[in-house]
Design a protein around this motif. Structure first.
Motif, PDB file in Angstrom:
ATOM      1  N   GLY A 128      33.316  -6.597   3.649  1.00  0.00           N
ATOM      2  CA  GLY A 128      34.516  -7.359   3.981  1.00  0.00           C
ATOM      3  C   GLY A 128      34.245  -8.645   4.731  1.00  0.00           C
ATOM      4  O   GLY A 128      33.187  -9.256   4.616  1.00  0.00           O
ATOM      5  N   VAL A 129      35.237  -9.069   5.527  1.00  0.00           N
ATOM      6  CA  VAL A 129      35.230 -10.321   6.291  1.00  0.00           C
ATOM      7  C   VAL A 129      34.954 -11.491   5.339  1.00  0.00           C
ATOM      8  O   VAL A 129      33.921 -12.151   5.394  1.00  0.00           O
ATOM      9  CB  VAL A 129      34.229 -10.292   7.460  1.00  0.00           C
ATOM     10  CG1 VAL A 129      34.554 -11.396   8.467  1.00  0.00           C
ATOM     11  CG2 VAL A 129      34.231  -8.943   8.174  1.00  0.00           C
ATOM     12  N   PHE A 130      35.916 -11.735   4.456  1.00  0.00           N
ATOM     13  CA  PHE A 130      35.797 -12.736   3.410  1.00  0.00           C
ATOM     14  C   PHE A 130      36.084 -14.142   3.939  1.00  0.00           C
ATOM     15  O   PHE A 130      36.746 -14.306   4.962  1.00  0.00           O
ATOM     16  CB  PHE A 130      36.806 -12.449   2.291  1.00  0.00           C
ATOM     17  CG  PHE A 130      36.477 -11.250   1.435  1.00  0.00           C
ATOM     18  CD1 PHE A 130      35.357 -10.471   1.652  1.00  0.00           C
ATOM     19  CD2 PHE A 130      37.322 -10.903   0.397  1.00  0.00           C
ATOM     20  CE1 PHE A 130      35.070  -9.378   0.870  1.00  0.00           C
ATOM     21  CE2 PHE A 130      37.053  -9.810  -0.401  1.00  0.00           C
ATOM     22  CZ  PHE A 130      35.930  -9.044  -0.175  1.00  0.00           C
ATOM     23  N   PRO A 131      35.631 -15.154   3.206  1.00  0.00           N
ATOM     24  CA  PRO A 131      36.032 -16.522   3.544  1.00  0.00           C
ATOM     25  C   PRO A 131      37.510 -16.727   3.224  1.00  0.00           C
ATOM     26  O   PRO A 131      38.043 -16.159   2.260  1.00  0.00           O
ATOM     27  CB  PRO A 131      35.148 -17.384   2.639  1.00  0.00           C
ATOM     28  CG  PRO A 131      34.830 -16.504   1.467  1.00  0.00           C
ATOM     29  CD  PRO A 131      34.730 -15.114   2.030  1.00  0.00           C
ATOM     30  N   ASN A 159      23.511 -16.141   1.344  1.00  0.00           N
ATOM     31  CA  ASN A 159      22.839 -17.094   0.460  1.00  0.00           C
ATOM     32  C   ASN A 159      23.720 -17.378  -0.750  1.00  0.00           C
ATOM     33  O   ASN A 159      24.236 -16.453  -1.372  1.00  0.00           O
ATOM     34  CB  ASN A 159      21.484 -16.519   0.012  1.00  0.00           C
ATOM     35  CG  ASN A 159      20.589 -17.566  -0.627  1.00  0.00           C
ATOM     36  OD1 ASN A 159      21.027 -18.351  -1.453  1.00  0.00           O
ATOM     37  ND2 ASN A 159      19.321 -17.566  -0.243  1.00  0.00           N
ATOM     38  N   THR A 160      23.894 -18.644  -1.078  1.00  0.00           N
ATOM     39  CA  THR A 160      24.766 -19.006  -2.192  1.00  0.00           C
ATOM     40  C   THR A 160      24.162 -18.692  -3.554  1.00  0.00           C
ATOM     41  O   THR A 160      24.868 -18.755  -4.568  1.00  0.00           O
ATOM     42  CB  THR A 160      25.117 -20.504  -2.139  1.00  0.00           C
ATOM     43  OG1 THR A 160      23.909 -21.272  -2.133  1.00  0.00           O
ATOM     44  CG2 THR A 160      25.943 -20.819  -0.899  1.00  0.00           C
ATOM     45  N   PHE A 201      31.924 -13.991   4.920  1.00  0.00           N
ATOM     46  CA  PHE A 201      32.596 -15.226   5.335  1.00  0.00           C
ATOM     47  C   PHE A 201      31.655 -16.423   5.360  1.00  0.00           C
ATOM     48  O   PHE A 201      32.104 -17.574   5.426  1.00  0.00           O
ATOM     49  CB  PHE A 201      33.247 -15.050   6.714  1.00  0.00           C
ATOM     50  CG  PHE A 201      32.285 -14.924   7.859  1.00  0.00           C
ATOM     51  CD1 PHE A 201      31.805 -16.038   8.523  1.00  0.00           C
ATOM     52  CD2 PHE A 201      31.855 -13.675   8.275  1.00  0.00           C
ATOM     53  CE1 PHE A 201      30.914 -15.916   9.576  1.00  0.00           C
ATOM     54  CE2 PHE A 201      30.967 -13.551   9.333  1.00  0.00           C
ATOM     55  CZ  PHE A 201      30.494 -14.666   9.982  1.00  0.00           C
ATOM     56  N   TYR A 202      30.344 -16.189   5.309  1.00  0.00           N
ATOM     57  CA  TYR A 202      29.379 -17.285   5.310  1.00  0.00           C
ATOM     58  C   TYR A 202      29.442 -18.108   4.021  1.00  0.00           C
ATOM     59  O   TYR A 202      28.973 -19.248   3.982  1.00  0.00           O
ATOM     60  CB  TYR A 202      27.953 -16.734   5.426  1.00  0.00           C
ATOM     61  CG  TYR A 202      27.708 -15.818   6.585  1.00  0.00           C
ATOM     62  CD1 TYR A 202      27.392 -16.316   7.847  1.00  0.00           C
ATOM     63  CD2 TYR A 202      27.788 -14.427   6.432  1.00  0.00           C
ATOM     64  CE1 TYR A 202      27.160 -15.471   8.918  1.00  0.00           C
ATOM     65  CE2 TYR A 202      27.555 -13.574   7.494  1.00  0.00           C
ATOM     66  CZ  TYR A 202      27.246 -14.102   8.730  1.00  0.00           C
ATOM     67  OH  TYR A 202      27.026 -13.257   9.790  1.00  0.00           O
ATOM     68  N   LEU A 203      29.976 -17.537   2.941  1.00  0.00           N
ATOM     69  CA  LEU A 203      29.879 -18.141   1.609  1.00  0.00           C
ATOM     70  C   LEU A 203      31.078 -19.015   1.270  1.00  0.00           C
ATOM     71  O   LEU A 203      32.195 -18.752   1.714  1.00  0.00           O
ATOM     72  CB  LEU A 203      29.765 -17.036   0.550  1.00  0.00           C
ATOM     73  CG  LEU A 203      28.559 -16.118   0.649  1.00  0.00           C
ATOM     74  CD1 LEU A 203      28.680 -14.997  -0.380  1.00  0.00           C
ATOM     75  CD2 LEU A 203      27.255 -16.885   0.447  1.00  0.00           C
ATOM     76  N   PRO A 204      30.881 -20.041   0.436  1.00  0.00           N
ATOM     77  CA  PRO A 204      32.028 -20.727  -0.154  1.00  0.00           C
ATOM     78  C   PRO A 204      32.824 -19.732  -0.999  1.00  0.00           C
ATOM     79  O   PRO A 204      32.272 -18.747  -1.504  1.00  0.00           O
ATOM     80  CB  PRO A 204      31.381 -21.807  -1.037  1.00  0.00           C
ATOM     81  CG  PRO A 204      29.966 -21.917  -0.579  1.00  0.00           C
ATOM     82  CD  PRO A 204      29.591 -20.590  -0.025  1.00  0.00           C
TER      83      PRO A 204
END
Length: 335
Positions: A10-13, A271-272, A308-311
């Motif tokens: 969880g914890v999405f952008p 990592n993207t 949440f780190y990701l676009p």
């Protein structure tokens, strides 16, 4: 026969359109979003965004649906940052990366709040087709992220955090799974004696629900004693970060055993670069092959960290890859 379950910590952008709308609200301040005093305009945005991320998960084909924790600007510290007995002060680095959260300083009794349950109730109202999964900071990590100015005794403070989380979990609607996120067990491991108390705290939070409880650890591997004590907790699965450190995690499993079910961090949540579904399925198969003494009933296939780190676009692609990877793994078992 092992069942492979695609899910996430969880914890999405926050969707870009939601950021834009929140930013355009007159007089809007970031802290208004997370301190429990949001106006109707703000809550409407979050309701729409919640439905959006639920749709991401349904479209991807995940086996569990999380609420997304879109209000968690303070990441795992959120349940304290919105509590009446807590003051938020300076900006603190969130573990060892370029993300920051407001320091939650406990200045009063940690009584029941209900913020987490309210979000889950809103998710349940969406009537998703897949079972619901709650996401909760683990008691050790939440205490590690906070500062105490009320209890003035470390053991009493950690006990209060545990009781608080157990009360929050007890108020949840029906969920299939609860992910307790415990990165601090790896990043700032408890010392002798404290490791046993951390396990006891996790056990007490797990006892507050009838759902399957997964303790997700990440950013490395647990120290051996911490791992051994964690297995004493009455949880259904322990999660291992096979992106960051597969060798030591594999050693812990083979040397000390693990739970009957297991969660595997197989895709990089920071990592993207998006992993191919075949790669994710192969990583799960590799863990299964490298643990011959274990006979897992369920393997949860996840990203190793929160998302949440990701676009947004990369987050959605990771969800699709996880779902496709789990589907491929299940097909190979059935073949």
């Amino acid at each position: 026969m092992t069942e492979f379950v695609a899910t996430t910590p969880g914890v999405f952008p926050l969707p870009d359109w939601a950021k834009d709308r929140l930013g355009s609200l007159k007089g809007h301040q970031k802290e208004d979003l997370v301190d429990g005093s949001e106006g109707t305009d703000v809550t409407d945005v979050y309701e729409e965004a919640r439905a959006t991320v639920a749709d991401w998960q349904a479209t991807a084909g995940l086996d569990r649906t999380v609420e997304g924790q879109l209000r968690w600007d303070d990441m795992l510290a959120h349940p304290l940052c919105v509590h009446d007995g807590v003051e938020t002060r300076g900006i603190v680095r969130y573990y060892d990366n370029n993300n920051f959260y407001r320091e939650p300083v406990v200045t009063g009794e940690l009584a029941f709040d209900g913020d987490l349950a309210d979000d889950l109730d809103a998710l349940a109202a969406l009537e998703t087709d897949t079972p619901l999964q709650a996401v909760v900071p683990g008691p050790y990590s939440l205490a590690d992220l906070a500062t105490d100015e009320f209890y003035e005794d470390d053991a009493e403070f950690r006990d209060a955090i545990t009781n608080f989380l157990a009360g929050e979990v007890r108020a949840f609607p029906d969920v299939e799974t609860v992910f307790l996120l415990e990165p601090s067990l790896v990043v700032n491991p408890p010392e002798d004696g404290a490791d046993e108390r951390a396990s006891d705290a996790i056990d007490r939070v797990a006892e507050a629900t009838d759902a399957d409880v997964v303790v997700q650890t990440y950013w490395g591997a647990l120290e051996e004693k911490v791992h051994a004590h964690l297995l004493d907790a009455n949880v259904d699965a322990v999660g291992y970060d096979f992106v960051t450190n597969h060798e030591d995690n594999l050693y812990n499993i083979n040397e000390y055993g693990t739970t009957e079910d297991i969660a595997l961090g197989l895709a990089d949540g920071q990592n993207t670069l998006v992993e191919e579904p075949e790669t994710i399925a192969e990583r799960a198969a590799w863990v299964d092959e490298q643990t011959p003494s274990a006979d897992f009933e369920t393997m949860y296939m996840t990203t190793n960290t929160e998302l949440f780190y990701l676009p947004v676009s990369r987050c959605v692609e990771k969800l699709e890859a996880l779902a496709a990877g789990a589907a491929r793994a299940n097909e190979e078992v059935d073949a």
